[in-house]
Design an enzyme around this catalytic site. Structure first.
Site, PDB file in Angstrom:
ATOM      1  N   GLY A 110       0.823  -1.200   0.000  1.00 58.86           N
ATOM      2  CA  GLY A 110       0.000   0.000   0.000  1.00 58.86           C
ATOM      3  C   GLY A 110       0.851   1.241   0.000  1.00 58.86           C
ATOM      4  O   GLY A 110       2.075   1.178  -0.186  1.00 58.86           O
ATOM      5  N   GLY A 111       0.203   2.387   0.229  1.00 61.45           N
ATOM      6  CA  GLY A 111       0.924   3.646   0.197  1.00 61.45           C
ATOM      7  C   GLY A 111       1.910   3.799   1.329  1.00 61.45           C
ATOM      8  O   GLY A 111       2.911   4.492   1.203  1.00 61.45           O
ATOM      9  N   MET A 112       1.642   3.136   2.476  1.00 61.54           N
ATOM     10  CA  MET A 112       2.529   3.285   3.619  1.00 61.54           C
ATOM     11  C   MET A 112       3.665   2.274   3.611  1.00 61.54           C
ATOM     12  O   MET A 112       4.778   2.573   4.046  1.00 61.54           O
ATOM     13  CB  MET A 112       1.723   3.143   4.909  1.00 61.54           C
ATOM     14  CG  MET A 112       2.549   3.265   6.173  1.00 61.54           C
ATOM     15  SD  MET A 112       1.497   3.046   7.612  1.00 61.54           S
ATOM     16  CE  MET A 112       2.741   2.747   8.863  1.00 61.54           C
ATOM     17  N   ASP A 153      -8.611   6.612   7.690  1.00 61.66           N
ATOM     18  CA  ASP A 153      -8.480   5.986   6.372  1.00 61.66           C
ATOM     19  C   ASP A 153      -9.310   4.703   6.321  1.00 61.66           C
ATOM     20  O   ASP A 153      -8.838   3.657   5.895  1.00 61.66           O
ATOM     21  CB  ASP A 153      -7.006   5.690   6.067  1.00 61.66           C
ATOM     22  CG  ASP A 153      -6.763   5.462   4.575  1.00 61.66           C
ATOM     23  OD1 ASP A 153      -7.634   5.861   3.774  1.00 61.66           O
ATOM     24  OD2 ASP A 153      -5.730   4.894   4.221  1.00 61.66           O
TER      25      ASP A 153
END
Length: 606
Positions: free
Chosen positions: A24-26, A133
């Site tokens: 994911g983005g993290m 989120d």
């Protein structure tokens, strides 16, 4: 589930890694095994976040608070190492597809989903967290109900001004609240709005605000009413108030649970195709476990800071007396010289001058606590230092970070005319004093111990810190051209910022050494000292070699530039990090390079 890449580690902390679960983005999520045989989901943070001191600080604090969340519908955090070269987080592993993979659900399953999500939000909010989120990929469907993952950790990414899984700042556009899409404060009611949007997607296969572009979706979230025409009436009854634009008009998770009532015991929560996906994942895990496992290695012990030698006052006094008896004249001369030096020393600062951002930029945080407090010999950050006090109590002293208002209360204690704020939701205690000229920032002492009265201990350390900050002796040694005394908000004038960002914006300090200019697009500048960035291609900007890295996601773009301004040592230097985020997919790197060309002439000359 995928095999590990050749370059990926086979162990993080005590966890042996056996497969990749996703990305994911993290960070990248890996399947691991604990020493006791339990399965864990280990999220290894992307390297771009590891270089951001502000991200590490937020990550550490959010992990500590997230460990307080232990509900039936959340995947509990088991372990983490925010100080690792690449930070990681381990949580309980559960099998089941994400809500994103499940497709539209029937009404009975929707009620199971709503009850589980409302219960999870209740547990998260009770711990003092806001998820921020809540989206389909952060909800897993297991045999006995939903599980919410990544609770509270999204905050760390937000403060790092990086991208989440969909490429948008602070959440996913189709499921974020109007407060997140705009500039209003984010409260637990924001998660309730995301809950409503999530339920619409689970019922219809599409979010209530989805547009053809990210910008259109965000506009719909803020201005347009949701499309609920395809939502079953019994679901729409409780979903519609959750999507109110005004946070005060939304129900709380507890009110949602009261409305939904009890779920009949023993019922199967999902359609057969979802349970078939769960069985397939179980089989994949068994297959992965049947392969030879990497050999387990005990993780190296974390070094503890060396103890400072005590100042034995009686020994010094005896030595002075002996010198006086043998050579009284010399002693008198030295005393006179010492008195002269004391008269010539700079007077202490007023508390107001000591707490300005300009003063804190010059201060060495590892000199601020003395006597009974031993500082870390090799601090990671220039604005923060870890200390060990008496009986092994550990403190973190942080200068100039943004003040987190969630969960704080006012202490009756006043130190040198400054009011103290406290936050003890994490089990230890944070004591904070606002900066007089920048009240959204603070000097903070975090006492992680739960022994005794953590807040009283933190306030005692704060008393010492404010006293020492008035003394010029805590000023750090710098070098010609050093960036350490430079306020990052001062390196770009308003007219230039407006030209680059495309709107009239004012600088907003995010931390002592990071500032941003935010409208629809966001420009962020960090001036700090540490290891240089090595990622990205090398380009020339104004005769300076600059590392450039561009990321595209869901129609948005992020361009990151980094260069060394001064390098006083072989390993570390004064570094400039500049990022430009375009929500609409504009040429982010052209904007970032334009900003760099404006910033470079304003930096001190080496």
């Amino acid at each position: 589930m995928q095999p590990l890449r050749p370059d990926e580690p086979r162990q993080l902390g005590p966890y042996r890694l056996i497969a990749a679960l996703g990305e994911g983005g993290m960070g990248r999520v890996l399947l691991g095994i604990a020493p006791d045989g339990r399965l864990v989901a280990v999220k290894q943070v992307h390297a771009q976040f590891a270089h951001d001191p502000g991200f590490r600080e937020r990550f550490r604090r959010e992990v500590a608070t997230s460990r307080l969340v232990s509900g039936a519908y959340t995947a509990a955090v088991m372990d983490a190492d925010p100080e690792a070269e690449t930070p990681w987080l381990a949580s309980v592993f559960v099998t089941g597809p994400s809500l994103k993979e499940a497709g539209p659900l029937p009404v009975d399953s929707l009620r199971h989903l709503a009850t589980g999500l409302a219960a999870a939000l209740l547990d998260i909010h009770r711990a003092g967290l806001i998820h921020r989120d809540l989206k389909p990929s952060n909800v897993l469907l297991t045999d006995d109900g939903p599980r919410v993952i990544d609770f509270g950790i999204a905050r760390a990414v937000e403060d790092g001004q990086e991208l989440t899984g969909t490429g948008a700042i602070i959440g996913s556009p189709a499921f974020m609240s109007p407060e997140q899409a705009g500039t209003a404060p984010v409260t637990p009611a924001s998660d309730v709005f995301s809950f409503g949007a999530l339920m619409v997607m689970a019922a219809t296969g599409q979010g209530p605000f989805t547009g053809t572009t990210t910008a259109q979706t965000l506009y719909n979230v803020v201005h347009n009413q949701p499309d609920l025409s395809a939502v079953p009436p019994e679901i729409r009854r409780f979903v519609e108030p959750c999507l109110a634009k005004n946070p005060a008009h939304r129900p709380t998770p507890a009110q949602l649970l009261d409305f939904l009532g009890h779920v009949p015991p023993g019922t199967t929560p999902w359609p057969e195709h979802v349970h078939a996906q769960i069985r397939r994942q179980d089989a994949e895990v068994r297959t992965a476990l049947s392969l030879p496992l990497p050999a387990w290695q005990p993780p190296p012990p974390k070094p503890r800071p060396a103890k400072k030698r005590r100042r034995w006052i009686w020994a010094v006094s005896a030595a002075v007396l002996a010198v006086a008896l043998v050579a009284g004249t010399v002693t008198i001369y030295r005393v006179a010289q010492s008195a002269k030096a004391e008269r010539d020393a700079p007077p202490p600062l007023s508390i107001q001058d000591a707490l300005t951002p300009e003063r804190l930029l010059r201060a060495d945080p590892c000199k601020v606590l003395d006597s009974e407090y031993t500082p870390d010999e090799r601090p990671v950050y220039t604005h923060r230092c870890k200390y060990t006090g008496t009986k092994g109590v550990e403190f973190d002293l942080v200068l100039g970070d943004a003040l987190e208002t969630t969960g704080i209360r006012t202490s009756p204690t006043v130190i040198d005319g400054q009011g103290v704020l406290l936050n003890d939701i994490s089990g230890g205690c944070e004591a904070m004093v606002r900066l007089p000229t920048r009240p959204q920032s603070s000097v903070m002492i975090y006492n992680s111990s739960r022994d005794g009265d953590p807040c009283a201990i933190a306030e005692t350390a704060m008393t010492e810190a404010l006293k020492r900050l008035r003394d010029p002796v805590v000023d750090r040694q710098t070098w010609p051209g050093s960036l350490l005394p430079v306020d990052p908000c001062s390196v770009l004038d308003d007219a230039t910022a407006q030209k680059i960002v495309g709107a009239a914006v004012k600088p907003a300090p995010q931390a002592l050494r990071r500032c941003e200019w935010a409208a629809q697009d966001t420009l962020s500048i960090s001036l700090d000292h540490g290891a240089p960035d090595t990622e990205g291609e090398e380009v020339d900007i104004g005769g300076i070699p600059v590392r450039r890295k561009e990321t595209n996601s869901s129609g948005s773009k992020l361009c990151a530039l980094a260069w060394v301004h001064v390098k006083p040592s072989a390993r570390e230097g004064d570094n400039v990090r500049l990022t430009y985020y375009s929500a609409t997919g504009g040429d982010a790197c052209a904007k970032a390079e334009e900003a760099a060309k404006a910033v470079i002439p304003k930096l001190p000359k080496p």
